[in-house]
Design an enzyme around this catalytic site. Structure first.
Site, PDB file in Angstrom:
ATOM      1  N   THR A 156       0.901  -1.153   0.000  1.00  0.00           N
ATOM      2  CA  THR A 156       0.000   0.000   0.000  1.00  0.00           C
ATOM      3  C   THR A 156       0.938   1.200   0.000  1.00  0.00           C
ATOM      4  OG1 THR A 156      -0.096   0.210   2.391  1.00  0.00           O
ATOM      5  CG2 THR A 156      -1.779  -1.195   1.391  1.00  0.00           C
ATOM      6  N   HIS A 157       0.552   2.245  -0.677  1.00  0.00           N
ATOM      7  CA  HIS A 157       1.416   3.436  -0.839  1.00  0.00           C
ATOM      8  C   HIS A 157       2.761   3.065  -1.456  1.00  0.00           C
ATOM      9  CE1 HIS A 157      -1.432   5.337   1.984  1.00  0.00           C
ATOM     10  NE2 HIS A 157      -1.314   4.205   2.667  1.00  0.00           N
ATOM     11  N   SER A 278      17.968  -0.106 -26.586  1.00  0.00           N
ATOM     12  CA  SER A 278      18.199   1.327 -26.739  1.00  0.00           C
ATOM     13  C   SER A 278      19.134   1.550 -27.909  1.00  0.00           C
ATOM     14  CB  SER A 278      18.813   1.874 -25.454  1.00  0.00           C
ATOM     15  OG  SER A 278      19.593   3.000 -25.725  1.00  0.00           O
ATOM     16  N   LYS A 284      20.582  -1.843 -22.219  1.00  0.00           N
ATOM     17  CA  LYS A 284      19.165  -1.635 -21.951  1.00  0.00           C
ATOM     18  C   LYS A 284      18.238  -2.725 -22.489  1.00  0.00           C
ATOM     19  CE  LYS A 284      17.466   1.876 -20.476  1.00  0.00           C
ATOM     20  NZ  LYS A 284      16.882   2.913 -20.190  1.00  0.00           N
ATOM     21  N   GLU A 291       4.681   0.417 -21.603  1.00  0.00           N
ATOM     22  CA  GLU A 291       4.643   1.887 -21.593  1.00  0.00           C
ATOM     23  C   GLU A 291       3.675   2.396 -22.654  1.00  0.00           C
ATOM     24  OE1 GLU A 291       8.707   3.642 -21.279  1.00  0.00           O
ATOM     25  OE2 GLU A 291       9.248   1.570 -20.887  1.00  0.00           O
TER      26      GLU A 291
END
Ligand code: ARG
Length: 459
Positions: A156-157, A278, A284, A291
């Site tokens: 949570t949070h 990348s 990468k 996304e």
């Protein structure tokens, strides 16, 4: 430039720029099948009601079938200068049949046509999206089945909170997507009423049979009011709402996957086929798919706002603003399909790094509630137990220990209720196993959730 069908009232040809501006064939051309389907139903009804002769009706139907076959095969390309798909098909029919073709539009309007076409088109799309989301649900249930014992921390949070399993986490998404399926069904049901026969707005003086066309096209019944028939686009809004929620669920899931494959988490590893590199950083491996899904969610929500804004100030009945409905709802439909289609193989091929999940779970004091509950079960009021456990956690942090490695003397110094069995009570496996309440993470409870989900899929 082609002569417009409505040229009779005009003394000049339409300006080319206006024609291009006005034309919708670039985006409504995709409804050609449904337009023809609607026209065949209309021609059948006209023939059966004696509004046109049986021979004309049959000839029109034949002509329409020929046009359908030719568009399907690519022999008849859509004319980009046509005003819209309805005009294009009618003009082509007249080209092929002469005067007989001109009889098809008796007692109907393009407002009728467009309203019926979008419904037919979206009905098919909803079916496709339904099947895709269902496949996603099945995939997630199978994964959950395999991860009923895979311990992870629940958050949570975004702070480690209490122990759960990866299977339990996946099942949360299963229930979101099951609600999405329900919503799709709901939209389908409500939109499955036939506007055809509403005319331009005020019905017709011909003795038509709207029940027949509704039935021929697989609708539940004709829409009861002709003004509403041609101007209702609620179903586009409703569908877009349902699609926005699918995207919202995919987007939340995507956000988690993005985090999970960061080095900071490393809970999962995406398959190489579902990640990208990348152009400059050789090390990468980026979660672009997720996304993009997160990004496209904004776009689908934008479509919803387009539809709502388009409708809110429109007087009855049809207004040309409504032509804007199609690009919005088609964009939403296309993107949801693309996203779900890509998400399924991505999630089912990703590697779950159980060890890393387990290690992260071991380092967040996520068994602190269980430690407090241990004291409660020995008779201490929860608030006192909570306070003592908080103090113990503070001691652990200071000594760089966990509740599992804190010596029993430190426990006993707080209260004599502590005994060696506390270590078993706060063991993460025990913590998960004992969370057997309905909906909870114990393997037993997750099995129950899986059963509920599977049953929901059967209907
Ligand atoms: N292309 C139009 C649309 O998408 C079809 C209906 C046109 N009706 C009209 N009265 N201009 O909305």
């Amino acid at each position: 430039m082609a002569d417009m069908m409505w040229a009779g009232r005009f003394s000049k040809k339409i300006d080319d720029t206006v024609n291009a501006f006005n034309s919708s064939i670039a985006f409504d051309g995709r409804m050609y099948r449904h337009d023809i389907q609607g026209s065949i139903a209309h021609a059948t009804m006209l023939g059966d009601c004696g509004i046109i002769t049986k021979e004309d009706s049959l000839q029109i139907i034949d002509g329409l079938k020929g046009i359908l076959a030719d568009i399907d095969s690519g022999k008849l390309p859509l004319d980009p200068s046509a005003e819209d798909i309805h005009m294009f098909i009618e003009a082509e029919l007249t080209k092929r049949l002469g005067d007989v073709g001109k009889r098809l539009h008796t007692s109907r309007s393009r407002n009728d046509q467009v309203a019926v076409d979008i419904r037919l088109y979206l009905r098919d799309e909803i079916e496709e999206i339904y099947a895709l989301v269902k496949k996603l649900v099945v995939t997630l249930i199978d994964m959950a089945e395999n991860h009923k014992e895979t311990i992870m921390s629940g958050y949570t949070h975004l702070q480690r909170a209490q122990p759960i399993t990866f299977g339990h986490h996946l099942m949360a998404y299963v229930f979101m997507f099951l609600r999405d399926l329900d919503r799709l069904k709901d939209v389908s049901k409500r939109m499955n009423y036939c506007p055809l026969g509403s005319g331009a707005l005020a019905g017709t003086t011909y003795r038509t049979n709207r029940k027949q066309t509704a039935e021929l096209l697989g609708f539940t019944a004709p829409m009861p009011n002709s003004l509403d028939g041609v101007s209702d686009r609620d179903f586009c809004v409703e569908l877009n709402c349902a699609l926005s929620l699918i995207m919202t669920h995919l987007s939340r899931f995507s956000e988690e996957i993005i985090m999970w494959c960061s080095w900071e988490f490393k809970f999962i590893e995406l398959d190489d086929a579902f990640a990208t590199g990348s152009s400059i950083m050789p090390q990468k491996k980026n979660p672009d798919i997720t996304e993009l899904i997160r990004g496209k969610t904004g776009r689908v929500n934008g479509d919803l706002v387009t539809l709502l804004s388009m409708l809110k100030g429109l007087p009855l009945a049809y207004n040309k603003d409504m032509q804007e409905d199609k690009e919005a709802i088609f964009d939403a439909v296309d993107n949801v399909k693309l996203c779900v289609k890509t998400f399924i193989p991505m999630i089912s091929t990703m590697k779950v790094l159980k060890e890393n999940m387990r290690n992260a779970a071991a380092r967040g004091f996520i068994n602190a509630t269980d430690c407090a509950d241990y004291l409660v079960k020995k008779g201490m009021p929860f608030r006192d137990a909570y306070k003592i456990t908080g103090t113990l956690v503070a001691q652990c942090i200071e000594k760089n220990l966990t509740l599992e490695t804190l010596p029993i003397e430190d426990y006993k110094a707080m209260t004599e209720l502590f005994d060696n069995d506390v270590y078993d009570a706060i063991n993460l496996e025990t913590c998960v196993r004992e969370r057997k309440s309905e909906g909870a993470p114990s393997p037993e409870s997750v099995t129950e959730q899986i059963n509920i989900a599977r049953k929901a899929l059967e209907v």
